[in-house]
Design a protein around this motif. Structure first.
Motif, PDB file in Angstrom:
ATOM      1  N   TYR A 129     -33.531  41.954 123.010  1.00 27.14           N
ATOM      2  CA  TYR A 129     -34.961  42.399 123.488  1.00 27.14           C
ATOM      3  C   TYR A 129     -35.417  41.960 124.882  1.00 27.14           C
ATOM      4  O   TYR A 129     -34.905  40.971 125.443  1.00 27.14           O
ATOM      5  CB  TYR A 129     -35.873  41.195 122.495  1.00 27.14           C
ATOM      6  N   PRO A 131     -38.639  41.873 127.178  1.00 27.27           N
ATOM      7  CA  PRO A 131     -39.945  41.638 127.055  1.00 27.27           C
ATOM      8  C   PRO A 131     -40.632  42.595 128.522  1.00 27.27           C
ATOM      9  O   PRO A 131     -39.748  42.703 129.464  1.00 27.27           O
ATOM     10  CB  PRO A 131     -40.359  40.474 127.309  1.00 27.27           C
ATOM     11  N   HIS A 133     -42.958  41.226 130.545  1.00 28.39           N
ATOM     12  CA  HIS A 133     -42.698  40.939 132.098  1.00 28.39           C
ATOM     13  C   HIS A 133     -41.251  39.921 131.847  1.00 28.39           C
ATOM     14  O   HIS A 133     -40.821  39.735 130.599  1.00 28.39           O
ATOM     15  CB  HIS A 133     -43.619  39.628 131.958  1.00 28.39           C
ATOM     16  N   LEU A 135     -39.595  37.317 131.946  1.00 30.63           N
ATOM     17  CA  LEU A 135     -39.649  36.217 131.214  1.00 30.63           C
ATOM     18  C   LEU A 135     -38.184  35.389 131.468  1.00 30.63           C
ATOM     19  O   LEU A 135     -37.572  35.093 130.683  1.00 30.63           O
ATOM     20  CB  LEU A 135     -39.841  36.356 129.847  1.00 30.63           C
TER      21      LEU A 135
END
Lengths: 303, 250
Positions: A129, A131, A133, A135
């Motif tokens: 995954y 995301p 932003h 992160l």
């Protein structure tokens, strides 16, 4: 083209998946590690609770908006191995929730999500995954950030970082190995984030509007970069975007979410050969398709 | 690093403040009420042996023991509250309420409990420094973003992983700001503890000088106490710089 192997096992398959709780932030903690806990079927809102067979009713509480709204209603679709799928739809149409279901952060109310033909108890840790932003952890260097999924799968920090270091070249990150995230440009941070998703070890990658915060030029660069990466790795990619052009440029097929509850995905094949370039989007067939997509998205807004 | 020019303004301010103090003290001419800075400095020099070999070590012992205990207890409680919701619900309100108790007024009871040993002073120090460490560390543990938590969950992270790889690093800056407040408070705690009953220590010495109407003698150990506080804060800042080297430097 490799995507027409309809008889084999789909990389990802939704079987009559229904879901009605779009803000299930807390369900992730419950889904993880507390499988036999008596509170497992607990839902914080009574309207939902009553929908769960056999659960007791408690005194009523005020419902937040949309909380009991059905978001997916017996949704079915399949994604073949190696396909690049773009998912577009207006805000609130359930794009991110779709990803939460596939990553295992939320669980469907009914129905099944199959990965390569197999149903799993929990999907956490089964797909990569990336995301919206980036992160990245600000206290970790590029290498250490990318090594995170390997560490979580049990590798020692040293061996995880060694594996990452070998891969950096392929991702164009070799010269920033020991930089901290704040020292990198937005595009570079997204590369690290992508590498981290790849290292989760799954051949299914979910990318949630990864380029939406980048400027137009970087964005174009990153799209081309992503195409190369995808070609090289032969992974299955699901890519959420707001941008119709981006979807047309990247995807084999486009899924349009435009109705709530979602009963069916508008499934549109992009008739463009690869390799593609920015000019490919100017052919008349594509322009017509773009019109059609925008029209689909607009009908939602009118209502 | 700050340029030397940045230091001119504070240096001048302190210089003129001392100058004014010196002038006023000489004008009043009663050193048992307001000793001049030069008198304090002279006293400090005069008493240097006893202050540095007896009283400073005694106070430092109280401060260091108290700080270590409250750091241990404070971070421990913060981690426990972060781990378990019932613990948080039980302790957090108590923690806040405990701050409305005037610790200083409570201090004499510690003399009853621990006598004139080091532990009555340590108890005051711990009680006064425990709160900022606990609350800051707890807030820090809670400060980690929920998006990051979800991302880690998608990588199959367990509760332990989330604690060690996300919550603990996120809490460090908060912990340090709590510690900075705590070290300054610890000096106050130790001094007050010593007022109540001690055979040695800078707070004790200062109070003894007061009974002898020795104004400069009261101030001299206080100057040392202030220096102890400043050095401790600088030490924490250094520690912070070393462990949080990843932070953006302007």
């Amino acid at each position: 083209m490799m995507r027409n192997n309809q008889h084999g096992q789909a990389a990802l398959q939704f079987n009559n998946v229904s879901f009605r709780y779009p803000t299930a932030e807390t369900s992730a903690a419950k889904a993880k590690g507390r499988r036999n806990h008596p509170l497992r079927s607990f839902r914080p809102f009574p309207a939902i609770k009553t929908a769960v067979a056999g659960s007791q009713t408690t005194k009523s509480q005020p419902l937040p908006t949309h909380a009991d709204q059905l978001l997916f209603d017996s949704l079915q679709f399949r994604v073949e191995a190696g396909e690049f799928i773009c998912i577009i739809g207006p805000s609130g149409s359930g794009k991110s929730t779709l990803f939460k279901l596939i990553t295992g952060l939320s669980r469907p109310e009914t129905g099944q999500i199959l990965l390569h033909g197999t149903a799993h108890d929990s999907l956490l840790g089964k797909v990569g995954y990336m995301p919206q932003h980036d992160l990245l952890l600000p206290w970790r260097t590029v290498v250490a950030n990318a090594a995170l999924p390997l560490e979580l799968k049990g590798a020692s920090r040293k061996e995880a970082e060694q594996r990452v270091t070998k891969l950096l070249g392929q991702f164009g990150l070799e010269h920033v190995a020991n930089s901290f995230p704040w020292e990198l440009s937005g595009g570079m941070r997204q590369r690290v984030s992508f590498l981290r998703a790849v290292l989760s070890g799954s051949d299914i990658l979910l990318l949630d509007e990864p380029f939406s915060a980048l400027d137009a030029i970087t964005r174009l660069e990153m799209q081309e970069w992503l195409m190369e990466q995808w070609k090289r790795r032969r992974t299955t990619v699901l890519f959420i975007t707001h941008d119709v052009d981006e979807a047309l440029f990247l995807a084999d097929r486009i899924f349009v979410l435009h109705d709530t509850p979602v009963r069916q995905l508008h499934d549109i094949s992009v008739p463009l050969r690869r390799p593609r370039n920015a000019a490919s989007l100017h052919n008349p067939e594509l322009i017509a398709l773009k019109q059609q997509l925008l029209e689909l998205l607009r009908t939602k807004v009118k209502r | 690093m700050r340029h030397w020019k940045d230091w001119i303004a504070p240096f001048l301010l302190v210089f003129f403040a001392l100058l004014a103090w010196e002038g006023i003290a000489r004008f009043i001419g009663m050193s048992f009420i307001l000793p001049a800075p030069t008198e304090v400095a002279a006293k400090l020099w005069e008493l240097k042996v006893i202050l540095f070999t007896v009283h400073l070590p005694a106070t430092l012992q109280v401060i260091i023991t108290g700080l270590m205990l409250s750091t241990l207890l404070g971070t421990g409680l913060a981690v426990w509250m972060n781990w378990s919701k019932p613990v948080e619900k039980a302790f957090y309100p108590l923690l806040i309420v405990s701050q409305t108790i005037p610790v200083i007024a409570l201090a004499p009871i510690f003399v009853l409990w621990f006598g004139y040993t080091i532990w009555s002073k340590v108890a005051v120090t711990v009680l006064i420094t425990f709160f900022p460490i606990t609350v800051n560390t707890f807030d820090g543990l809670r400060s980690s973003s929920s998006q990051l938590r979800q991302l880690l969950l998608t990588m199959e992270a367990g509760r332990r992983d989330i604690f060690f790889k996300l919550e603990l690093p996120s809490s460090l800056p908060y912990f340090y700001s709590g510690l900075k407040v705590a070290v300054t408070l610890s000096v106050i705690g130790a001094a007050i503890g010593e007022w109540l009953g001690a055979q040695a220590g800078l707070g004790y010495f200062s109070r003894r000088m007061m009974t002898q109407f020795d104004g400069a003698g009261v101030f001299a150990p206080i100057v040392l106490l202030a220096l102890v506080g400043i050095s401790l804060v600088l030490l924490v800042v250094l520690l912070e710089k070393m462990t949080l080297h990843w932070r953006k430097t302007e």
